[in-house]
Write a protein that holds these residues in place. Structure first.
Motif, short mmCIF file in Angstrom:
data_model
loop_
_atom_site.label_atom_id
_atom_site.label_comp_id
_atom_site.label_asym_id
_atom_site.label_seq_id
_atom_site.Cartn_x
_atom_site.Cartn_y
_atom_site.Cartn_z
N SER A 50 0.79 -9.81 -2.94
CA SER A 50 -0.52 -9.51 -2.42
C SER A 50 -0.50 -8.34 -1.58
O SER A 50 -1.70 -7.73 -1.78
N LEU A 51 0.68 -7.86 -1.13
CA LEU A 51 0.63 -6.42 -0.21
C LEU A 51 0.40 -5.56 -1.38
O LEU A 51 -0.35 -4.55 -1.38
N VAL A 54 -3.26 -5.28 -2.56
CA VAL A 54 -4.14 -4.42 -1.71
C VAL A 54 -3.98 -3.15 -1.53
O VAL A 54 -4.96 -2.56 -1.47
N LYS A 60 -6.43 -9.23 -3.18
CA LYS A 60 -5.23 -9.96 -2.89
C LYS A 60 -4.87 -11.01 -3.75
O LYS A 60 -3.77 -11.31 -3.80
N THR A 175 4.26 -10.07 7.19
CA THR A 175 3.06 -10.60 6.52
C THR A 175 2.58 -11.77 7.18
O THR A 175 3.12 -12.48 8.02
N ASP A 223 -2.31 -7.19 7.44
CA ASP A 223 -2.61 -8.75 7.15
C ASP A 223 -3.38 -8.79 5.75
O ASP A 223 -4.66 -8.03 5.71
N THR A 224 -2.79 -8.85 4.77
CA THR A 224 -3.81 -8.98 3.26
C THR A 224 -4.70 -9.96 3.22
O THR A 224 -5.67 -9.71 2.63
N PHE A 237 -6.34 -3.58 10.12
CA PHE A 237 -5.99 -3.43 8.90
C PHE A 237 -5.94 -2.04 8.38
O PHE A 237 -5.03 -1.43 7.96
N SER A 241 -2.48 0.38 7.75
CA SER A 241 -2.54 0.97 6.49
C SER A 241 -2.52 2.53 6.42
O SER A 241 -1.56 3.13 5.84
#
Length: 395
Positions: A50-51, A54, A60, A175, A223-224, A237, A241
């Motif tokens: 998922s990470l 994204v 995701k 996560t 947080d994805t 987020f 990132s």
């Protein structure tokens, strides 16, 4: 001379072609895997895929239909979906201003030594294709605020594979860290409060203690599954990132050419375990064989060994040499011992009585003469029994 000149020209031409091929290959690799290059590591179910999706600007919950072996595929199950190490390039968060390479890896469970195929594929991909890495992202779930045996084994494996220099390019990623108000309230009500600082300090304290790290690893909380309608969650987020990209751009690349050594160590460890198991089995089989031989020898001896009666019949001089006695002789010896004991007892009693009488007579001879009544004179005087009377009385 002309022949030598032709050979020299051919060699220079071949060298030129080879150099051009190497340069083209390097440029092709660089274009295929643009920098920075980020490897995502972690246990099964930590949210690595998922990470990765994204960060590459995909959804995701991307199903990974463009990749084989479950790469970049997201699933809600407990089993690992990603079966091999896969690299993909794209734009950072979908923004066309920055290209990036993200490497998705299979999850590691409890039996790390047995996952040799997974480890070998990870090593060969990083060493032969990726060549160098800028950031190793070690993912943990929000609830993984304690070092379990599984996490400890996984981190130890990473250090064995990549060496201690790998820590210079490693970061921690929490996560499933929801930045919503309700999730924040729940974390603050726990004892102690589960803040970002507490989570990062706790993991760094454990890593310093068990792996002798000299400095804290940077921690990120991307947080994805952030709520795309929450301005606060979107802002958090984007900030996390951005910090991750800034960190990746400032790191010196970690070369993956020497990570094969770690794989050899793992194989040697497994071989050592196998050898110990084989030695243990051989020793058990040897012990069992010796026990069976001993039992067989005891059985043979019991069948062919003569009884004491047979030994006496075969060798008449045995009792004369070893003083053998029959049961009757033992009984007579016992009766004789009893009679001798009785006689000795009688003699001792008689001797003691005689000693007492002598003592009394001596006492009377020293008493003064007194008057006695006629009745006392008329009483018969008693005398001590003789030895023969004592013997008759005893029997």
């Amino acid at each position: 001379m002309n022949c030598l000149k032709n050979v020299l020209q051919f060699f220079l031409f071949w060298l030129h072609l080879s150099h051009g091929a190497v340069v083209d290959s390097a440029l092709t690799k660089k274009g295929r895997y643009p920098s920075p290059r980020i490897v995502i590591l972690g246990a099964t179910g930590a949210g690595k895929s998922s990470l990765a999706n994204v960060l590459l600007g995909r959804d995701k919950n991307y199903d990974g239909q463009e990749f084989r072996n479950g790469c970049f595929r997201v699933s809600s199950g407990l089993d690992s979906i990603t079966k091999k190490t896969c690299a993909d390039q794209g734009y950072w968060l979908g923004n066309t201003s920055q290209r990036v390479t993200v490497i998705d890896t299979p999850g590691f469970g409890d039996k790390l030594v047995e996952e040799e195929r997974t480890i070998e594929n990870l090593v060969t991909t990083l060493r032969d294709e990726i060549k160098y890495v800028h950031v190793f992202v070690i993912t943990f779930k929000q609830g993984d605020n304690r070092m379990t045996n599984s996490l400890r084994s996984m981190i130890s494996l990473f250090e064995k594979m990549f060496g201690t220099r790998f820590w210079d390019n490693a970061i921690l990623e929490a996560t499933h860290w929801n930045h919503g108000e309700d999730a924040q309230r729940i974390r603050m009500e726990s004892h102690p409060a589960l803040t970002q600082k507490f989570w990062a300090d706790e993991f760094n304290r454990i890593l310093k203690r068990e792996y002798q790290l000299s400095k804290d690893l940077p921690s990120f909380f991307i947080d994805t599954f952030y709520h795309d309608e929450s301005f606060h969650e979107i802002e958090v987020f984007n900030n996390n990132s951005r910090l991750l990209m800034e960190y990746a751009l400032t790191r010196e690349a970690f070369e993956c050419k020497d990570i094969e050594i770690a794989l050899t160590e793992i194989r040697e460890l497994q071989n050592t375990i196998d050898n110990l198991v084989e030695d243990e089995q051989e020793k058990e089989e040897m012990i069992q064989g010796l026990i069976e031989q001993r039992n067989q020898l005891e059985k043979t001896l019991s069948q062919y060994s003569p009884t004491p009666e047979e030994q006496q019949q075969r060798d008449p001089t045995l009792c004369s040499r070893n003083k053998c006695y029959t049961p009757t002789e033992f009984a007579l010896f016992g009766v004789g011992a009893i009679v001798m004991g009785i006689m000795l007892g009688v003699l001792v009693i008689s001797w003691l009585s005689h000693q007492d009488s002598n003592t009394n007579h001596s006492d009377c001879s020293h008493k003064p003469l007194t008057e006695h009544t006629d009745e006392e004179d008329l009483k018969p005087k008693s005398r001590p029994p003789s030895l023969s009377e004592q013997v008759r009385t005893s029997f």
